[in-house]
Design a protein around this motif. Sequence first.
Motif, PDB file in Angstrom:
ATOM      1  N   HIS A 119       6.114   9.926 -12.148  1.00 19.40           N
ATOM      2  CA  HIS A 119       4.901  10.659 -11.780  1.00 19.40           C
ATOM      3  C   HIS A 119       3.773  10.325 -12.758  1.00 19.40           C
ATOM      4  O   HIS A 119       4.007  10.134 -13.952  1.00 19.40           O
ATOM      5  CB  HIS A 119       5.141  12.170 -11.845  1.00 19.40           C
ATOM      6  CG  HIS A 119       6.107  12.672 -10.810  1.00 19.40           C
ATOM      7  ND1 HIS A 119       6.303  12.061  -9.593  1.00 19.40           N
ATOM      8  CD2 HIS A 119       6.942  13.754 -10.815  1.00 19.40           C
ATOM      9  CE1 HIS A 119       7.210  12.735  -8.892  1.00 19.40           C
ATOM     10  NE2 HIS A 119       7.627  13.755  -9.624  1.00 19.40           N
ATOM     11  N   LEU A 142       6.924  10.620   1.331  1.00 16.23           N
ATOM     12  CA  LEU A 142       6.102   9.592   1.985  1.00 16.23           C
ATOM     13  C   LEU A 142       6.774   9.102   3.270  1.00 16.23           C
ATOM     14  O   LEU A 142       6.137   9.007   4.335  1.00 16.23           O
ATOM     15  CB  LEU A 142       5.906   8.415   1.016  1.00 16.23           C
ATOM     16  CG  LEU A 142       5.147   7.194   1.523  1.00 16.23           C
ATOM     17  CD1 LEU A 142       3.683   7.531   1.782  1.00 16.23           C
ATOM     18  CD2 LEU A 142       5.252   6.038   0.524  1.00 16.23           C
ATOM     19  N   LYS A 189       2.928   1.410  -3.756  1.00 23.96           N
ATOM     20  CA  LYS A 189       2.170   1.932  -4.903  1.00 23.96           C
ATOM     21  C   LYS A 189       2.026   3.451  -4.871  1.00 23.96           C
ATOM     22  O   LYS A 189       1.647   4.050  -5.877  1.00 23.96           O
ATOM     23  CB  LYS A 189       0.799   1.251  -4.998  1.00 23.96           C
ATOM     24  CG  LYS A 189      -0.150   1.555  -3.897  1.00 23.96           C
ATOM     25  CD  LYS A 189      -1.427   0.716  -4.044  1.00 23.96           C
ATOM     26  CE  LYS A 189      -2.157   1.039  -5.330  1.00 23.96           C
ATOM     27  NZ  LYS A 189      -3.399   0.239  -5.455  1.00 23.96           N
ATOM     28  N   GLN A 190       2.387   4.067  -3.733  1.00 19.85           N
ATOM     29  CA  GLN A 190       2.330   5.523  -3.652  1.00 19.85           C
ATOM     30  C   GLN A 190       3.584   6.205  -4.198  1.00 19.85           C
ATOM     31  O   GLN A 190       3.596   7.425  -4.364  1.00 19.85           O
ATOM     32  CB  GLN A 190       2.095   5.968  -2.200  1.00 19.85           C
ATOM     33  CG  GLN A 190       0.731   5.536  -1.655  1.00 19.85           C
ATOM     34  CD  GLN A 190       0.527   5.972  -0.214  1.00 19.85           C
ATOM     35  OE1 GLN A 190       0.767   7.128   0.135  1.00 19.85           O
ATOM     36  NE2 GLN A 190       0.106   5.045   0.626  1.00 19.85           N
ATOM     37  N   TRP A 191       4.653   5.432  -4.406  1.00 16.71           N
ATOM     38  CA  TRP A 191       5.876   6.115  -4.836  1.00 16.71           C
ATOM     39  C   TRP A 191       6.588   5.462  -6.028  1.00 16.71           C
ATOM     40  O   TRP A 191       7.296   6.169  -6.764  1.00 16.71           O
ATOM     41  CB  TRP A 191       6.854   6.272  -3.661  1.00 16.71           C
ATOM     42  CG  TRP A 191       7.476   4.991  -3.147  1.00 16.71           C
ATOM     43  CD1 TRP A 191       7.036   4.230  -2.096  1.00 16.71           C
ATOM     44  CD2 TRP A 191       8.641   4.316  -3.655  1.00 16.71           C
ATOM     45  NE1 TRP A 191       7.835   3.129  -1.932  1.00 16.71           N
ATOM     46  CE2 TRP A 191       8.833   3.160  -2.870  1.00 16.71           C
ATOM     47  CE3 TRP A 191       9.530   4.586  -4.698  1.00 16.71           C
ATOM     48  CZ2 TRP A 191       9.879   2.272  -3.092  1.00 16.71           C
ATOM     49  CZ3 TRP A 191      10.579   3.698  -4.926  1.00 16.71           C
ATOM     50  CH2 TRP A 191      10.743   2.559  -4.119  1.00 16.71           C
ATOM     51  N   ARG A 223       8.955  11.099  -4.461  1.00 19.73           N
ATOM     52  CA  ARG A 223       7.715  10.774  -3.741  1.00 19.73           C
ATOM     53  C   ARG A 223       8.000   9.924  -2.500  1.00 19.73           C
ATOM     54  O   ARG A 223       7.386  10.107  -1.454  1.00 19.73           O
ATOM     55  CB  ARG A 223       6.725  10.062  -4.677  1.00 19.73           C
ATOM     56  CG  ARG A 223       6.247  10.936  -5.837  1.00 19.73           C
ATOM     57  CD  ARG A 223       4.883  10.500  -6.399  1.00 19.73           C
ATOM     58  NE  ARG A 223       4.861   9.123  -6.837  1.00 19.73           N
ATOM     59  CZ  ARG A 223       5.361   8.677  -7.996  1.00 19.73           C
ATOM     60  NH1 ARG A 223       5.947   9.512  -8.843  1.00 19.73           N
ATOM     61  NH2 ARG A 223       5.275   7.403  -8.321  1.00 19.73           N
ATOM     62  N   ASP A 252       0.827  -1.213   0.000  1.00 21.81           N
ATOM     63  CA  ASP A 252       0.000   0.000   0.000  1.00 21.81           C
ATOM     64  C   ASP A 252       0.860   1.261   0.000  1.00 21.81           C
ATOM     65  O   ASP A 252       0.406   2.330  -0.440  1.00 21.81           O
ATOM     66  CB  ASP A 252      -0.930   0.015   1.224  1.00 21.81           C
ATOM     67  CG  ASP A 252      -2.067  -0.989   1.081  1.00 21.81           C
ATOM     68  OD1 ASP A 252      -2.258  -1.519  -0.031  1.00 21.81           O
ATOM     69  OD2 ASP A 252      -2.739  -1.248   2.092  1.00 21.81           O
ATOM     70  N   LEU A 253       2.084   1.142   0.515  1.00 23.49           N
ATOM     71  CA  LEU A 253       3.020   2.274   0.461  1.00 23.49           C
ATOM     72  C   LEU A 253       3.781   2.275  -0.866  1.00 23.49           C
ATOM     73  O   LEU A 253       3.964   3.330  -1.481  1.00 23.49           O
ATOM     74  CB  LEU A 253       3.988   2.205   1.642  1.00 23.49           C
ATOM     75  CG  LEU A 253       3.332   2.290   3.031  1.00 23.49           C
ATOM     76  CD1 LEU A 253       4.377   2.091   4.140  1.00 23.49           C
ATOM     77  CD2 LEU A 253       2.626   3.638   3.217  1.00 23.49           C
ATOM     78  N   GLU A 288      -0.551   5.116 -12.780  1.00 18.86           N
ATOM     79  CA  GLU A 288      -1.293   4.356 -11.784  1.00 18.86           C
ATOM     80  C   GLU A 288      -0.634   2.988 -11.656  1.00 18.86           C
ATOM     81  O   GLU A 288      -0.223   2.395 -12.654  1.00 18.86           O
ATOM     82  CB  GLU A 288      -2.744   4.202 -12.232  1.00 18.86           C
ATOM     83  CG  GLU A 288      -3.654   3.622 -11.168  1.00 18.86           C
ATOM     84  CD  GLU A 288      -5.075   3.443 -11.693  1.00 18.86           C
ATOM     85  OE1 GLU A 288      -5.779   2.575 -11.156  1.00 18.86           O
ATOM     86  OE2 GLU A 288      -5.455   4.167 -12.648  1.00 18.86           O
TER      87      GLU A 288
END
Lengths: 157, 157
Positions: free
Chosen positions: A46, A153, A40-42, A149, A37-38, A49
Amino acid sequence: MTNALTLDIPAGLPYIDGQRDFDAPVAAVFRAHAEPDLVKQWLGPHGYEMDIEQYDFVSGGRYRYVHRTDEGDYGFHGVFHVVRENDFAIQTFEYEGFPDVVSIESLRFEDLGDRRTRLHVHAVYPTLEARDGMVSSGMETGMSQGYDRLDKLAQGL
Amino acid sequence: MTNALTLDIPAGLPYIDGQRDFDAPVAAVFRAHAEPDLVKQWLGPHGYEMDIEQYDFVSGGRYRYVHRTDEGDYGFHGVFHVVRENDFAIQTFEYEGFPDVVSIESLRFEDLGDRRTRLHVHAVYPTLEARDGMVSSGMETGMSQGYDRLDKLAQGL
């Protein structure tokens, strides 16, 4: 940007070496690599998805994820040879657009103290052509944007 | 010996490339890589006893084995990135005497027809020093002796 990614692309050797500092403790930088879950945020450039189908960041675990873009989907998968918490990992890496061309990457998480971390990446390719192809694919931009990112994060973890 | 192992140790590149023909069908040569009870009959130099702790020759599987000699025990382990029956495999490889120095090996099983098989091995090391250390460890003798036993074993399968 003092924490900028530095990459070394040695002539004549099938390596990519990277180094990047983060304003976050080693446990936070590691955790951002460990929890899907983390991740996929970074991970990646940029604006992409990221769908994570599998991501088991332990010794002997596997991963597969897909970057979805306006130009199409890009799948990646591999296995984790070793993962040691807050310390070290080695994984294989395959971009599914070039099947059977598999690199191996080591990640070393260095505790700099003062809640800062240095990440050392050493990637080794099966041929010089595969290494050069990875470089020309825009990998540096993708890594650099992803680590920007990740830095933000991890500071919040 | 017409089926002898040929090794290429390229100067300045961290690779070992090997090629070896077998007087056995590709399904037999593959099977001798896939089943631990067969693997332990051929892998490694002559005269070593091999204990296989784990050996799951499938994509995402793991292995660990120990060669027992008069001079002591030598442990090895890794993960299988991909395994395709009678065709292709990629695995990581770590000799536990040099922890965290991990190579990646591809094995290609080529059907030569007439019940003969050519095995192509491409091993890639994280540094030139690691590659050179592997070469000077007597790897060629171990591979050569192992493949001699594999040839006999696969002919009987």
